[in-house]
Design a protein around this motif. Structure first.
Motif, short mmCIF file in Angstrom:
data_model
loop_
_atom_site.label_atom_id
_atom_site.label_comp_id
_atom_site.label_asym_id
_atom_site.label_seq_id
_atom_site.Cartn_x
_atom_site.Cartn_y
_atom_site.Cartn_z
N GLN A 73 -45.84 17.73 0.49
CA GLN A 73 -45.54 19.13 0.21
C GLN A 73 -44.19 19.24 -0.49
OE1 GLN A 73 -48.11 21.08 1.00
NE2 GLN A 73 -48.97 19.14 1.77
N GLU A 74 -44.08 20.22 -1.38
CA GLU A 74 -42.81 20.46 -2.08
C GLU A 74 -41.68 20.65 -1.06
OE1 GLU A 74 -43.27 23.41 -5.15
OE2 GLU A 74 -41.10 23.65 -5.33
N GLU A 75 -41.99 21.29 0.09
CA GLU A 75 -40.96 21.58 1.11
C GLU A 75 -40.47 20.32 1.81
OE1 GLU A 75 -44.11 23.07 1.09
OE2 GLU A 75 -43.24 24.56 -0.27
N GLN A 76 -41.22 19.23 1.66
CA GLN A 76 -40.78 17.97 2.28
C GLN A 76 -39.83 17.19 1.36
OE1 GLN A 76 -44.83 16.41 3.16
NE2 GLN A 76 -44.19 16.38 5.31
N LEU A 77 -39.60 17.72 0.17
CA LEU A 77 -38.77 16.99 -0.81
C LEU A 77 -37.31 17.44 -0.78
CD1 LEU A 77 -41.18 17.01 -3.90
CD2 LEU A 77 -40.65 15.07 -2.42
N PHE A 78 -36.40 16.51 -0.74
CA PHE A 78 -34.96 16.77 -0.84
C PHE A 78 -34.44 16.12 -2.11
CE2 PHE A 78 -31.83 18.55 2.05
CZ PHE A 78 -32.68 19.26 2.90
N THR A 79 -34.01 16.90 -3.08
CA THR A 79 -33.50 16.32 -4.33
C THR A 79 -32.16 16.96 -4.70
OG1 THR A 79 -34.68 17.93 -5.71
CG2 THR A 79 -35.85 15.88 -5.19
N PRO A 80 -31.34 16.28 -5.50
CA PRO A 80 -29.98 16.76 -5.75
C PRO A 80 -29.88 17.97 -6.67
CG PRO A 80 -30.15 14.38 -6.12
CD PRO A 80 -31.55 14.92 -6.03
N SER A 193 -27.40 14.64 6.36
CA SER A 193 -27.35 15.55 7.51
C SER A 193 -28.17 16.81 7.26
CB SER A 193 -25.90 15.95 7.80
OG SER A 193 -25.13 14.80 8.01
N ALA A 194 -28.12 17.31 6.03
CA ALA A 194 -28.87 18.53 5.70
C ALA A 194 -30.37 18.28 5.81
CB ALA A 194 -28.51 18.99 4.29
N ALA A 195 -30.82 17.11 5.41
CA ALA A 195 -32.24 16.79 5.50
C ALA A 195 -32.67 16.69 6.96
CB ALA A 195 -32.53 15.48 4.76
N ASP A 198 -32.87 20.12 8.46
CA ASP A 198 -34.06 20.83 7.97
C ASP A 198 -35.29 20.50 8.80
OD1 ASP A 198 -35.04 22.61 5.84
OD2 ASP A 198 -36.30 20.89 5.32
N MET A 199 -35.29 19.33 9.41
CA MET A 199 -36.42 18.95 10.29
C MET A 199 -36.22 19.47 11.71
SD MET A 199 -37.38 15.02 9.13
CE MET A 199 -35.81 14.25 9.57
N GLN A 200 -35.07 20.11 11.95
CA GLN A 200 -34.69 20.56 13.29
C GLN A 200 -34.66 19.41 14.29
OE1 GLN A 200 -37.62 23.96 13.23
NE2 GLN A 200 -35.76 25.14 13.67
N LEU A 201 -34.15 18.30 13.80
CA LEU A 201 -33.96 17.12 14.66
C LEU A 201 -32.48 16.78 14.69
CD1 LEU A 201 -36.93 14.82 13.51
CD2 LEU A 201 -36.79 16.25 15.57
N THR A 202 -32.14 15.77 15.48
CA THR A 202 -30.76 15.28 15.50
C THR A 202 -30.69 13.94 14.77
OG1 THR A 202 -31.00 14.01 17.53
CG2 THR A 202 -30.42 16.35 17.76
N ILE A 203 -29.45 13.59 14.40
CA ILE A 203 -29.18 12.30 13.75
C ILE A 203 -29.74 11.14 14.58
CG2 ILE A 203 -27.25 10.74 13.20
CD1 ILE A 203 -27.38 12.92 11.15
N ASP A 204 -29.57 11.24 15.90
CA ASP A 204 -30.00 10.18 16.81
C ASP A 204 -31.49 9.93 16.82
OD1 ASP A 204 -27.70 9.21 17.76
OD2 ASP A 204 -27.88 10.02 19.79
N GLU A 205 -32.25 10.96 16.42
CA GLU A 205 -33.71 10.85 16.50
C GLU A 205 -34.32 10.40 15.17
OE1 GLU A 205 -34.84 14.54 19.47
OE2 GLU A 205 -34.10 15.06 17.48
N THR A 206 -33.47 10.16 14.19
CA THR A 206 -33.98 10.01 12.83
C THR A 206 -33.63 8.64 12.23
OG1 THR A 206 -33.61 12.39 12.58
CG2 THR A 206 -34.06 11.15 10.58
N VAL A 207 -34.54 8.13 11.43
CA VAL A 207 -34.36 6.85 10.74
C VAL A 207 -34.54 7.06 9.23
CG1 VAL A 207 -35.45 4.59 10.30
CG2 VAL A 207 -35.05 5.35 12.66
N MET A 208 -33.66 6.42 8.46
CA MET A 208 -33.78 6.45 6.99
C MET A 208 -34.37 5.13 6.51
SD MET A 208 -33.04 7.87 3.94
CE MET A 208 -33.32 7.11 2.33
#
Lengths: 267, 267
Positions: A73-80, A193-195, A198-208
């Motif tokens: 989905q377009e809403e799942q995209l983060f671009t500069p 951090s903004a991405a 946007d998922m309403q998660l925390t840094i600790d719960e997320t992997v890049m």
């Protein structure tokens, strides 16, 4: 730290080099990544595709990924580019653009007749002798030259080989004008951090997950995220003993990461 | 220190921006400099023209300066390309050239079929998207990438405006490849010292006159020379309070420097 030693509720995924390799036309999908993204989209995990892609608007990027076989989905995209447009708006700036023609629409709202900054993305074939000198001449005559870059990569893989990325051209203008770029995109911690927010998660719960050890893995780790390196895209063997960045995990490709993650979450 | 407070027996003169401004064709002579060089050549002073000019062989440069009205012997010219060729020879290197077509003859002796380094000069219109990426692709695949630059300037003046110089493009490749250039030319102290030695003079007896505050004046001062800034060529007013370099003298043009110097020597 092992990247699976803590629960994972959200994933940030790089696009180029993880989902597909760029090149002529739409580029070439990494076959196993198509199935991997399908499994992720069907799972409970939240996902954002965090890219420094600056050749397309989000709408065009979503359509292009669709043609390659990815349901995103377009809403799942983060671009500069949209983030840069927001910065210009907030600061009343009038940009001179040295960007790919495919992303110019993101800047359609701005008056460009008397520019007071330069916005530079991965302009690809627009990085001509003439265009670089025009951007330089504009910056050098400003009282306070401001160069805003969409990402700051060193290089990226196309189907016909590695190509210099926007960061390299930014270095040229920075040196000539005695300035520093304002980087919008990875590896800036604010961007990751903004991405996550946007998922309403925390840094600790997320992997890049990404292919660029500095911009994807190093940047994510600076923001406090776990960073997983794939051995696709611009990955290079010597990075596995990189002097600066040690990934929290290394996998052959996105599919392997998704297999490990979904197996763990099912256990 | 006042640049005339010690005796002067030799002069090192920058060429572009001091004798003439480059641009279409041969460029445009700075009129008063023609007469100034004549007076110097007729004096007891020794002279070397120390340039980072990398668009011409010395023979072509002497001929071109002749057409502009300057009587200069080829032996009085110091340029980076012959110095680079000498370095390549000593180290058994096979260069890939990203240089102006006019200077390629200086490298005619080298085998370029399997290059193991890149030599980059002010390639002007040869700084295309394609040529920059070709140089990058060659460097990034070498085990020990070596980039040799003919000078390291930020920019220079052409008749149609300021243009990015070789140093800016070098920064792009350095960033992309994680390397440092080997710079042959100004502002390297060795380069100034070699020109002084060629006149059989000492550093103490010699003055450098140029338009680039960092490359000409700063470089000469690091080599122990006095450096005099001219207000022609790429000179900019704010340099008169430059944060890094304070010239030993500032003059409107070469003619003023020569007037002051010959008057003092005659006294």
């Amino acid at each position: 730290m092992n990247w699976l030693s803590k629960p994972v509720r959200g994933l940030l995924l790089d696009i180029t080099g993880v989902l597909y390799n760029s090149g002529e036309g739409d580029g070439v999908a990494i076959a196993s990544s198509i199935e991997a993204v399908k499994r992720l989209q069907a799972s409970d995990l939240k996902i954002r595709f965090v890219s420094n892609e600056s050749s397309n608007t989000r709408a065009k990027l979503a359509a292009k990924l669709g043609r390659l076989g990815f349901e995103i989905q377009e809403e799942q995209l983060f671009t500069p580019a949209p983030a840069a447009a927001s910065y210009l708006r907030q600061h009343g700036l009038r940009p001179h653009l040295l960007v790919h023609p495919g992303v110019q629409d993101e800047f359609a709202e701005f008056d460009m007749t008397d520019p007071n900054c330069v916005v530079m993305g991965d302009a690809e074939r627009e990085f001509t002798y003439q265009n670089l000198n025009t951007a330089f001449q504009l910056l050098i005559k400003l009282d306070r030259p401001q160069l805003i870059t969409l990402g700051y990569g060193k290089y990226y893989m196309e189907t016909d080989g590695l190509k210099l990325d926007v960061g390299a051209y930014a270095k040229a203008l920075e040196y000539a004008c005695d300035i520093q770029s304002l980087v919008i995109g990875k590896p800036n911690a604010e961007y990751f951090s903004a991405a996550v927010a946007d998922m309403q998660l925390t840094i600790d719960e997320t992997v890049m997950i990404g292919d660029d050890i500095l911009s994807d893995i190093g940047g994510a780790q600076k923001a406090g995220l776990r960073g997983v390196q794939v051995r696709t895209g611009k990955w290079r063997p010597q990075w596995e003993n990189h002097p600066i960045v040690t990934p929290d995990g290394i996998v052959d490709n996105l599919a392997e990461a998704v297999n490990l993650l979904l197996a763990q979450n099912a256990a």
